[in-house]
Structures are given as structure tokens and as C-alpha cells.
Scaffold this active site. Structure first.
Site, mmCIF file in Angstrom:
data_model
loop_
_atom_site.group_PDB
_atom_site.id
_atom_site.type_symbol
_atom_site.label_atom_id
_atom_site.label_comp_id
_atom_site.label_asym_id
_atom_site.label_seq_id
_atom_site.Cartn_x
_atom_site.Cartn_y
_atom_site.Cartn_z
ATOM 1 N N GLY A 360 0.824 -1.201 0.000
ATOM 2 C CA GLY A 360 0.000 0.000 0.000
ATOM 3 C C GLY A 360 0.857 1.249 0.000
ATOM 4 O O GLY A 360 2.071 1.191 0.191
ATOM 5 N N CYS A 387 5.430 -6.321 1.328
ATOM 6 C CA CYS A 387 5.908 -4.979 0.966
ATOM 7 C C CYS A 387 5.610 -3.979 2.087
ATOM 8 O O CYS A 387 6.312 -3.975 3.086
ATOM 9 C CB CYS A 387 5.336 -4.543 -0.370
ATOM 10 S SG CYS A 387 6.389 -3.341 -1.169
ATOM 11 N N LEU A 388 4.556 -3.173 1.968
ATOM 12 C CA LEU A 388 4.223 -2.282 3.082
ATOM 13 C C LEU A 388 4.009 -3.093 4.359
ATOM 14 O O LEU A 388 4.364 -2.655 5.449
ATOM 15 C CB LEU A 388 2.951 -1.483 2.749
ATOM 16 C CG LEU A 388 2.527 -0.482 3.821
ATOM 17 C CD1 LEU A 388 3.536 0.652 3.940
ATOM 18 C CD2 LEU A 388 1.142 0.081 3.526
ATOM 19 N N HIS A 516 6.989 -8.655 -3.699
ATOM 20 C CA HIS A 516 5.597 -9.121 -3.828
ATOM 21 C C HIS A 516 5.565 -10.566 -4.334
ATOM 22 O O HIS A 516 5.476 -10.791 -5.552
ATOM 23 C CB HIS A 516 4.832 -8.234 -4.811
ATOM 24 C CG HIS A 516 4.567 -6.864 -4.311
ATOM 25 N ND1 HIS A 516 3.457 -6.542 -3.581
ATOM 26 C CD2 HIS A 516 5.289 -5.725 -4.412
ATOM 27 C CE1 HIS A 516 3.484 -5.257 -3.267
ATOM 28 N NE2 HIS A 516 4.591 -4.743 -3.759
ATOM 29 N N GLU A 518 3.244 -12.600 -4.358
ATOM 30 C CA GLU A 518 1.960 -12.964 -4.965
ATOM 31 C C GLU A 518 1.986 -12.954 -6.490
ATOM 32 O O GLU A 518 1.220 -13.675 -7.129
ATOM 33 C CB GLU A 518 0.834 -12.053 -4.444
ATOM 34 C CG GLU A 518 0.901 -10.578 -4.839
ATOM 35 C CD GLU A 518 1.707 -9.709 -3.884
ATOM 36 O OE1 GLU A 518 2.539 -10.266 -3.146
ATOM 37 O OE2 GLU A 518 1.521 -8.474 -3.897
HETATM 38 N N1 GLN Z 1 4.681 2.547 0.072
HETATM 39 C C1 GLN Z 1 5.767 1.637 0.267
HETATM 40 C C2 GLN Z 1 6.957 1.979 -0.611
HETATM 41 O O1 GLN Z 1 6.806 2.663 -1.603
HETATM 42 C C3 GLN Z 1 5.329 0.207 0.027
HETATM 43 C C4 GLN Z 1 4.931 -0.067 -1.386
HETATM 44 C C5 GLN Z 1 4.148 -1.335 -1.551
HETATM 45 O O2 GLN Z 1 3.605 -1.870 -0.597
HETATM 46 N N2 GLN Z 1 4.019 -1.817 -2.776
HETATM 47 O O3 GLN Z 1 8.056 1.589 -0.333
#
Ligand code: GLN
Length: 543
Positions: A360, A387-388, A516, A518
Site C-alpha cells: 500500500g 511490501c508495506l 511481492h 503474490e
Molecule cells: N509505500 C511503500 C513503498 O513505496 C510500500 C509499497 C508497496 O507496498 N508496494 O516503499
């Protein structure tokens, strides 16, 4: 020799064109042919990277780092091939290339016109993808619905191509046949009109794929055949299905693969029985024991509706892994902002077998996600951060275990001294210059896995590649304190010494990745980390 199959949609959007194209690809591949698929997005955006997921759905990322439409994810999952930037065409990309060529005198002083130069560029790109992939079949999905302005130049490209290679090109219309409740009968008129639109664009479809709630009956097939100029055998019934993975099997009931090959004068290279998928669909239909996964995110509320398109690859990856254990995946959408407003709700998380905090952007909902992660860590609920979801796990640990009370990410507070998630200098320059499009850390990067970790057990390998899409990274200045207090850095990018995977010991499953995973899961080849996550979730349940 390459054969081309164009697919456009009639009547309305949202009828599952992408999965239908993916299904056709699966069928042709099962007959032993090399297949690739191209998505044409009529947007002026150069790529999908700058789009809001609530409006456009998930941003899929290819191995070579293209931020594209989620349909490419469907293609990869069905055809089981990695796609590249050549598989994605947008109005923006096409115009950008034509204008650049014009600036370089590439048109030799001619007037550059929308027609023919724009469709010519489209054709050039399609042929380039065909050459690069050496595919026997190139499937080309034209986004949008026939009859609108936005995709008309792509139909023009299809017409021009067909004119020059009629024996090697098919045009399929995917249409919708409504069954209005007050009429109680399936209606063909909107489809007839969609075909008229195509005829006006100079195109006669060779085949019509008829989407509807139920299979088509004989009278309806006859009617479409007579009024739309296609033979009855070329009207393929495509009823609603419980699982998208049934789609190619359904098409084959109407012998779609056979019809396509006949039209090209080809014979199957091998017997296409799709045995692996039949087995999979059987599991999907019969699996009873549920595994309950909560996804704590924010991209799914729009007005009165819950949209889960923003997380489509995660949903599919959960399903693939669950089916490999013959489990029935049950996915629950939990809004992080609810936990922010009312922390008492957190104890409800115990009802799930596992929790995912997905990727996110932006500060909204962050604190609720951090509370969620803290609750999962303390209560030993299997946790998988993506990720986030990994960055926030690091922040949570720094704040609540390492005593760095103000720990944060530079994305949310650029001035904070305890930014355990920070921005790299090269990214900082891009941000200052507002160069946002296509500039994140994107696509495949190498990751070295530490032996003895859950990740190593999952991958059974020390060197892997995973796809990225983010700007921020774990700040190496805090790595030693994090590790000292119990974070296991299970994966590192060797080139830049960046943290790629963290784990927490003494927890049934606490794994979070900067990449990611996924994007790489396939129906009959679940992603190793998702598989281990679901294994841990299933164990928790049996206690
Ligand atoms: N916002 C975070 C970043 O840019 C995570 C991005 C994401 O979850 N795809 O590093």
C-alpha cells in the site's frame, strides 16, 4: 509462422474478458503451442503505475518491471509464462513512441496523422512481441467495449492487420447476453448490435464468445449465428462459473480449441486434455475444510461496495496455496481504519487462521495496520507481510520491542530521526523532481536466503528472484539493533545489501517480504512462501 487472435468486448465492461483471453491461451498451450498474450489498455496513461488501485484494480508487475493491468496477471497464471513490457500496450505508450519518432524526423517530413500512423505503431508493437516470444499464437485483448471512442484506433489496427493476413488472423467478440428478470429469457439483441458496431469498423468477428449467467441454448445460438454471420459452432457458450479456473474447461465443452485450430488449418501438436487443471478444479469444487485468512488493507471500500480487485494476485496466491493442501480458502476483508478507531476490535483477529497486511501507499490506515501486526506478533497468529506489510512489521518491532518509540517510515514522516524505513538517495532525487512514473524499485531483483530460516525451508534454495514495487527500504543503520532484539534478516539483496525478508523466531509464522511474492504464484505451482504460510494457518486451526 505466427497466428494472431484479436479479442474485443461487446455490450458492457466487466464481463471477464481478461480471464476469457487467458482461458483461450491455456487451451492453445495445452495443444502444444507457444502462446503469448498482449493487453491493450486504451488509457492515455503510459503505464498503470500512476493509477489508483480503487479505480483501476491491482497494478501487476512483470519480471522486467512493467507496472501494468491486472489482466497480465491472469495471463501469467493461466498460460504459465512470464510476460514482459512488450505484452502491454497503452494509448499513452503508442502516442509517446509516434511523437518521439516524429521529433527525430522518423517520418521523413510527412504529415503524421492519427490514421494510419497510430494503428501502424500498434501493429509494429504486436509484431515485435510476436518476434520476441516466438509464439505460435499471439492473443491480443483490446480493452474497453466496442462502440466507444477510446479503443477505436485499436480496432482500426486489427482491421488493417486482418486485411494483410486474413488466413493468419482471427477476431473474437466476447459479448454479454442479459437475462432480464421481468422477461425471463436470454436476449441476443445487444450482441447483435455489438456486431453491427464491429461491422461499421470494418470487422466481421469469426467467433462469438457468449457470456451469460447460464449456458446458451440452441435457439439462442441459432439466432446469434443468423443475425451475426457466424456459424453455430462458432458461438461459444461462456456461462458464469464458480471459479475462473473452470473457464477453459467450459470453453472446451463447446470445442473452442478445435474450432480455432481448424480455422487456421492447424492440427494439435499434442492431445490437449488439461488433466492438471481438471484435477485442480476438482479440488476447488470438493475442498471443504476452510482456512480463514484476514486481509487488513484499505483499498476495498467504495461507497456501498466492496471491491477486492486491488488485491487480485494476493487472493489467487492464497487460493493456490490452500488448494495444494486441499483446503477451502475463506478470505475476510478487514479495514485497517476500524482498528485505528476501535482497538478493542483487535481481539477479533483471533478468529482467523492467519493475517496478511498487503502492499500500500500513503499514511491512511497505517496505525491500524501496525496495531494488527503487534497483535499477531504477541498472540502468535500466523502473519505474512507483503511490501508495506513488511515495512510496518519493522516499524512495529522497532517501536514496541527495540524501544524506538518514534520509529516510522520516511514515506509518512520525512523528518523523523528514527526512520527505520527510509528512502535511498537515488529515490530522493526522483521524488524531488516529481518523476514518479515508472521510477520505483520495480521487477525482479535477486535475493539471497539465509539457511536455517522458514524462507530457506520454503524456497529450498539460497538464491531467488522476486518482483518489487516500492520506493522505501529498511534503513541499514537500524539493522543491528533490530537483529539484536530478535528480527531475523532471512533474505538480502546481495548487490545493494538491502533487506528483502524478515522473520521472527519463536512464532508459528511471522514472515514479511519487501517484494511481492503474490505475482509469481501459479494455480498448480503455489508460491513457496504462501504455501508455508497456509501450512502454518492450517496447523493453528487443528489446535
Ligand atoms: N509505500 C511503500 C513503498 O513505496 C510500500 C509499497 C508497496 O507496498 N508496494 O516503499
Amino acid at each position: 509462422m505466427t497466428r494472431y487472435i484479436f479479442v474485443a468486448g461487446g455490450v458492457m465492461s466487466g464481463i471477464g474478458k481478461g480471464v476469457a483471453v487467458a482461458g483461450i491461451g491455456k487451451i492453445l498451450k495445452s495443444y502444444g503451442f507457444r502462446v503469448t498474450a498482449i493487453k491493450i489498455d486504451p488509457y492515455v496513461n503510459v503505464d498503470a503505475g500512476t493509477m489508483n488501485p480503487i479505480e483501476h484494480g491491482e497494478i501487476f508487475v512483470t519480471a522486467d518491471g512493467t507496472e501494468c493491468d491486472q489482466d497480465l496477471g491472469n495471463y501469467e497464471r493461466f498460460i504459465d509464462e512470464d510476460l514482459s513490457t512488450l505484452n502491454y500496450i497503452t494509448t499513452g505508450r503508442v502516442y509517446q513512441a509516434v511523437i518521439e519518432r516524429e521529433r527525430n524526423l522518423g517520418y521523413g517530413g510527412k504529415c503524421v496523422e492519427v490514421v494510419p500512423h497510430i494503428p501502424e505503431e500498434v501493429i509494429l508493437r504486436i509484431k515485435k512481441a510476436a518476434r520476441a516470444t516466438r509464439a505460435d499464437f499471439v492473443l491480443i485483448e483490446i480493452g474497453g467495449t466496442v462502440g466507444e471512442y477510446q479503443n477505436s484506433l485499436f480496432l482500426e489496427a486489427a482491421r488493417m492487420m486482418k486485411m494483410n493476413m486474413s488466413g493468419n488472423l482471427l477476431f473474437i467478440l466476447i459479448s454479454y447476453l442479459p437475462v432480464p428478470r421481468m422477461v425471463g429469457e436470454m436476449k441476443t439483441k445487444p450482441t447483435q448490435q455489438a456486431v453491427r458496431w464491429l461491422n461499421m469498423a470494418g470487422i466481421q468477428p469469426d467467433m462469438i464468445l457468449a457470456r451469460s449467467v447460464v449456458p446458451l441454448d440452441k435457439p439462442r445460438k441459432r439466432k446469434i449465428s443468423v443475425f451475426c454471420n457466424v456459424s453455430k459452432e462458432d458461438v461459444i457458450s461462456a456461462p458464469d462459473v464458480k471459479s475462473i479456473y473452470e473457464i477453459p474447461l467450459n470453453f472446451e465443452k463447446d470445442r473452442m480449441g478445435d474450432r480455432i485450430l481448424k480455422k487456421f488449418g492447424l492440427r494439435p501438436k499434442k492431445k490437449g486434455n488439461m488433466r492438471d487443471w481438471k484435477k485442480l478444479v476438482n479440488i476447488i469444487r470438493t475442498a471443504k475444510k476452510p482456512v480463514k485468512i484476514g486481509i487488513v488493507g484499505k483499498y476495498f471500500e467504495t461507497g456501498n461496495f466492496t471491491l477486492t480487485d486491488s488485491y487480485i494476485s494476493i487472493i489467487e496466491a492464497i487460493k493456490h496455496a490452500s488448494w495444494s493442501f486441499k483446503r477451502k480458502p475463506e478470505i475476510y476483508w478487514l479495514s485497517s481504519e476500524d482498528y485505528e478507531k476501535n482497538p478493542r476490535l483487535l481481539k477479533g483477529l483471533k478468529e482467523y487462521d492467519g493475517i496478511i497486511v498487503p502492499g500500500g501507499f500513503g499514511v491512511r490506515g497505517i496505525e491500524g495496520k501496525i496495531k494488527t501486526i503487534q497483535f499477531c506478533r504477541k498472540n502468535k497468529i500466523p502473519y505474512f507481510g507483503l511490501c508495506l506489510g513488511m515495512q510496518l512489521a519493522v516499524i512495529e518491532f522497532a517501536r514496541n520491542v527495540c524501544g524506538l518509540r518514534r520509529a516510522n517510515s520516511a514515506e509518512f514522516n520525512s523528518k523523523c530521526k528514527e526512520n527505520v524505513i527510509d528512502v535511498m538517495p537515488d529515490q530522493n532525487i526522483l521524488l524531488k523532481e516529481k518523476r514518479y512514473g515508472g521510477t520505483m524499485r520495480l521487477g525482479d531483483y535477486k535475493c539471497r536466503i539465509k539457511p536455517g530460516t522458514i524462507s530457506h525451508k520454503a524456497y529450498k534454495s539460497s538464491n531467488i528472484f522476486e518482483r518489487h514495487r516500492h520506493r522505501y527500504e529498511v534503513n541499514n543503520a537500524f539493522r543491528s539493533i533490530l537483529e539484536k532484539r530478535g528480527i531475523v534478516v532471512a533474505g538480502v539483496n546481495p548487490e545493494r545489501d538491502l533487506v528483502e525478508i524478515i522473520e521472527i523466531k519463536g512464532h508459528p509464522f511471522f514472515v514479511a517480504t519487501q517484494f511481492h511474492p503474490e505475482f509469481k504464484s501459479r494455480p498448480t505451482k503455489p508460491h513457496p512462501l504462501f504455501r508455508e504460510f497456509i501450512r502454518a494457518c492450517s496447523r493453528r486451526q487443528s489446535h
